[in-house]
Design a protein around this motif. Sequence first.
Motif, PDB file in Angstrom:
ATOM      1  N   ALA A 192       0.833  -1.204   0.000  1.00  0.00           N
ATOM      2  CA  ALA A 192       0.000   0.000   0.000  1.00  0.00           C
ATOM      3  C   ALA A 192       0.868   1.255   0.000  1.00  0.00           C
ATOM      4  CB  ALA A 192      -0.935   0.009   1.213  1.00  0.00           C
ATOM      5  N   ALA A 193       0.348   2.291  -0.619  1.00  0.00           N
ATOM      6  CA  ALA A 193       0.970   3.622  -0.603  1.00  0.00           C
ATOM      7  C   ALA A 193      -0.146   4.642  -0.439  1.00  0.00           C
ATOM      8  CB  ALA A 193       1.754   3.871  -1.888  1.00  0.00           C
ATOM      9  N   MET A 194       0.206   5.879  -0.227  1.00  0.00           N
ATOM     10  CA  MET A 194      -0.822   6.910  -0.065  1.00  0.00           C
ATOM     11  C   MET A 194      -0.569   8.063  -1.032  1.00  0.00           C
ATOM     12  SD  MET A 194       0.176   8.950   3.420  1.00  0.00           S
ATOM     13  CE  MET A 194       1.780   9.700   3.649  1.00  0.00           C
ATOM     14  N   MET A 195      -1.649   8.741  -1.376  1.00  0.00           N
ATOM     15  CA  MET A 195      -1.587   9.933  -2.219  1.00  0.00           C
ATOM     16  C   MET A 195      -2.510  10.993  -1.636  1.00  0.00           C
ATOM     17  SD  MET A 195      -1.596   8.654  -6.190  1.00  0.00           S
ATOM     18  CE  MET A 195      -2.036  10.338  -6.649  1.00  0.00           C
ATOM     19  N   ALA A 221       5.501   8.753  -9.436  1.00  0.00           N
ATOM     20  CA  ALA A 221       6.346   7.845  -8.669  1.00  0.00           C
ATOM     21  C   ALA A 221       5.546   6.684  -8.104  1.00  0.00           C
ATOM     22  CB  ALA A 221       7.032   8.612  -7.532  1.00  0.00           C
ATOM     23  N   THR A 222       4.331   6.945  -7.667  1.00  0.00           N
ATOM     24  CA  THR A 222       3.486   5.876  -7.125  1.00  0.00           C
ATOM     25  C   THR A 222       3.135   4.866  -8.203  1.00  0.00           C
ATOM     26  OG1 THR A 222       2.560   7.392  -5.461  1.00  0.00           O
ATOM     27  CG2 THR A 222       1.317   5.385  -5.930  1.00  0.00           C
ATOM     28  N   ARG A 223       2.796   5.353  -9.384  1.00  0.00           N
ATOM     29  CA  ARG A 223       2.468   4.436 -10.484  1.00  0.00           C
ATOM     30  C   ARG A 223       3.668   3.572 -10.864  1.00  0.00           C
ATOM     31  NH1 ARG A 223      -0.440   6.734 -15.621  1.00  0.00           N
ATOM     32  NH2 ARG A 223      -0.657   4.479 -15.927  1.00  0.00           N
ATOM     33  N   VAL A 224       4.847   4.196 -10.943  1.00  0.00           N
ATOM     34  CA  VAL A 224       6.047   3.438 -11.304  1.00  0.00           C
ATOM     35  C   VAL A 224       6.328   2.359 -10.260  1.00  0.00           C
ATOM     36  CG1 VAL A 224       8.549   3.580 -11.598  1.00  0.00           C
ATOM     37  CG2 VAL A 224       7.075   5.296 -12.659  1.00  0.00           C
ATOM     38  N   MET A 225       6.218   2.718  -8.968  1.00  0.00           N
ATOM     39  CA  MET A 225       6.489   1.746  -7.906  1.00  0.00           C
ATOM     40  C   MET A 225       5.492   0.595  -7.954  1.00  0.00           C
ATOM     41  SD  MET A 225       6.757   2.357  -3.789  1.00  0.00           S
ATOM     42  CE  MET A 225       5.032   2.832  -3.642  1.00  0.00           C
ATOM     43  N   MET A 226       4.211   0.906  -8.129  1.00  0.00           N
ATOM     44  CA  MET A 226       3.209  -0.150  -8.161  1.00  0.00           C
ATOM     45  C   MET A 226       3.384  -1.062  -9.369  1.00  0.00           C
ATOM     46  SD  MET A 226       1.405  -0.145  -5.489  1.00  0.00           S
ATOM     47  CE  MET A 226       1.049   0.861  -4.053  1.00  0.00           C
ATOM     48  N   ARG A 227       3.736  -0.492 -10.496  1.00  0.00           N
ATOM     49  CA  ARG A 227       3.961  -1.317 -11.688  1.00  0.00           C
ATOM     50  C   ARG A 227       5.210  -2.177 -11.537  1.00  0.00           C
ATOM     51  NH1 ARG A 227       2.299   0.868 -17.575  1.00  0.00           N
ATOM     52  NH2 ARG A 227       0.142   1.457 -17.155  1.00  0.00           N
ATOM     53  N   SER A 228       6.225  -1.632 -10.864  1.00  0.00           N
ATOM     54  CA  SER A 228       7.436  -2.433 -10.666  1.00  0.00           C
ATOM     55  C   SER A 228       7.156  -3.631  -9.771  1.00  0.00           C
ATOM     56  CB  SER A 228       8.552  -1.563 -10.064  1.00  0.00           C
ATOM     57  OG  SER A 228       8.262  -1.193  -8.727  1.00  0.00           O
ATOM     58  N   LEU A 229       6.258  -3.475  -8.795  1.00  0.00           N
ATOM     59  CA  LEU A 229       5.869  -4.606  -7.952  1.00  0.00           C
ATOM     60  C   LEU A 229       5.177  -5.690  -8.774  1.00  0.00           C
ATOM     61  CD1 LEU A 229       4.575  -2.676  -4.826  1.00  0.00           C
ATOM     62  CD2 LEU A 229       6.519  -4.236  -4.871  1.00  0.00           C
ATOM     63  N   ALA A 271       4.933  -9.791  -7.463  1.00  0.00           N
ATOM     64  CA  ALA A 271       4.548  -9.741  -6.053  1.00  0.00           C
ATOM     65  C   ALA A 271       3.203 -10.431  -5.867  1.00  0.00           C
ATOM     66  CB  ALA A 271       4.468  -8.286  -5.589  1.00  0.00           C
ATOM     67  N   ASP A 272       3.157 -11.380  -4.937  1.00  0.00           N
ATOM     68  CA  ASP A 272       1.952 -12.162  -4.686  1.00  0.00           C
ATOM     69  C   ASP A 272       1.080 -11.441  -3.666  1.00  0.00           C
ATOM     70  OD1 ASP A 272       0.105 -14.201  -4.732  1.00  0.00           O
ATOM     71  OD2 ASP A 272       1.198 -15.463  -3.315  1.00  0.00           O
ATOM     72  N   ALA A 273       0.589 -10.280  -4.054  1.00  0.00           N
ATOM     73  CA  ALA A 273      -0.202  -9.454  -3.138  1.00  0.00           C
ATOM     74  C   ALA A 273      -0.968  -8.417  -3.936  1.00  0.00           C
ATOM     75  CB  ALA A 273       0.707  -8.767  -2.113  1.00  0.00           C
ATOM     76  N   ALA A 274      -2.005  -7.895  -3.337  1.00  0.00           N
ATOM     77  CA  ALA A 274      -2.737  -6.789  -3.942  1.00  0.00           C
ATOM     78  C   ALA A 274      -1.898  -5.514  -3.855  1.00  0.00           C
ATOM     79  CB  ALA A 274      -4.074  -6.591  -3.230  1.00  0.00           C
ATOM     80  N   ARG A 275      -2.221  -4.573  -4.722  1.00  0.00           N
ATOM     81  CA  ARG A 275      -1.557  -3.262  -4.693  1.00  0.00           C
ATOM     82  C   ARG A 275      -2.634  -2.218  -4.420  1.00  0.00           C
ATOM     83  NH1 ARG A 275       0.216  -2.751 -10.130  1.00  0.00           N
ATOM     84  NH2 ARG A 275      -1.300  -4.399 -10.547  1.00  0.00           N
ATOM     85  N   ASN A 330      10.492   4.696  -3.144  1.00  0.00           N
ATOM     86  CA  ASN A 330      11.173   3.417  -2.988  1.00  0.00           C
ATOM     87  C   ASN A 330      11.455   2.802  -4.352  1.00  0.00           C
ATOM     88  OD1 ASN A 330      11.387   2.946  -0.097  1.00  0.00           O
ATOM     89  ND2 ASN A 330       9.164   2.782  -0.079  1.00  0.00           N
ATOM     90  N   ILE A 331      12.619   2.193  -4.495  1.00  0.00           N
ATOM     91  CA  ILE A 331      12.966   1.425  -5.680  1.00  0.00           C
ATOM     92  C   ILE A 331      13.146  -0.030  -5.257  1.00  0.00           C
ATOM     93  CG2 ILE A 331      14.667   1.051  -7.501  1.00  0.00           C
ATOM     94  CD1 ILE A 331      15.328   3.977  -7.443  1.00  0.00           C
TER      95      ILE A 331
END
Length: 466
Positions: free
Chosen positions: A37-40, A53-61, A66-70, A138-139
């Motif tokens: 999870a992240a916040m905006m 940055a949030t979109r890039v991080m979520m797409r990189s996951l 990653a075996d989890a929801a985003r 985060n990267i």
Amino acid sequence: MGRSWWRSLGLCLLVAAWVAGAEGAGEVAAARRHAYAAMMYMGTPRDYEFYVATRVMMRSLRRLSADAARVVIASLDVPPRWVQALKDDGVEVVSVENLKNPYEQQENFNTRFKLTLNKLYAWSLVSYERVVMLDSDNIFLQNTDELFQCGQFCAVFINPCIFHTGLFVLQPSMDVFKNMLHELAVGRENPDGADQGFLASYFPDLLDQPMFHPPVNGTKLDGTYRLPLGYQMDASYYYLKLRWSIPCGPNSVITFPSAPWFKPWYWWSWPVLPLGLSWHEQRRENLGYSSELPVVLIQALLYIGVIAVTRLARPSLSKMCYNRRMEKSSLFLLSLLRVVAAWSILAAYTFPFFVIPRTVHPLFGWPLYLLGSFSLSSIVINVFLLHPLSVLMTWFGIIGALFVMAFPWYLNGVVRALAVSAYAFCCAPLIWASLVKTMRSLQILIERDAFRLGEPNQSAEFTKLY
């Protein structure tokens, strides 16, 4: 007999499809037991940058499987088109009202952290067993799903005494969430007025807790734990050796907790800080630059047009400033002209920097900046008939600095810093001398009234250089 056989076959296929669908649904449900999870929120000058940055991080996951929801916890004033873009990326968006920050009147309060307490909404995500709460800077270098085996609260100590809230693991609980809201209402001590200080106060004994090591059998731990530094590597550690060498735990996640104007997504962050290219490489692979490229192309064409027009219109441009023999009464105007020339040179190097899209790739940003500063400098050179080399000395100095900083074969960060400092030490006197020469030549030309209508007095050396 044949019809009965076909019916049996159809029934078998239907049952098989149902079983397969049930297994697939079970896999999705299992994936949704956990969440990154992240916040905006809105209200800062850098809202768009954090959205990207949030979109890039979520797409990189997602690319790391990653075996989890985003999940993104978004305040209600986040633009609907941004929310829709996140949903199109497969991200679950949870809309929330901004939590009122009761610490705004503290003496050391930084207004850019006013809404960071929205991070507490992570405890309300009770549809998940564990949540890894993240900041957008985060990267991820590798999959970190083992974090979901940690306890009720786990965080990394970047500071020797205070854990960092750029990444932490939590077990959602409405009881804990309501208690946190109560603590906000009664004014629990918060050293910085942000989420960092509040959570450090809420979990004061985390430093005394054991280090997290994921159980090999995949079971979840109970209690609170310290996370190894490898889960939140401060970028500063990298710059010492120009490589990662964190022995305590995996080298999994990079964070950029300081220098807000050198976050990795800004185009000027590389090669000033080498890790900026790592973030942009993730953006190139995951999101692309389609939103910025049209603006970059338009600016490049405008700058090329400016260079062509000023080159062709040079005699006419000079008449704007030198079109008649000056009288003594115009001494004030001459002094004003000198000031205008100095500020024009400064604007030629600063204006292009601020109009380039901030999150464009450095390999687009820096060439566009150099093209823009060159084109605007050409206006100054042609309007005031200045020596090109003197005006462009700063331009050449910037190019040299970029090459020195981008040089990839430094032994370590200390050697790199010394090389950059030595270059700046050698280059600064040349740039200063060129600026002094420019002002001196401008003053001489004004005093001698060397420019009359249609009679620019250009030397052979000037003609050769420009």
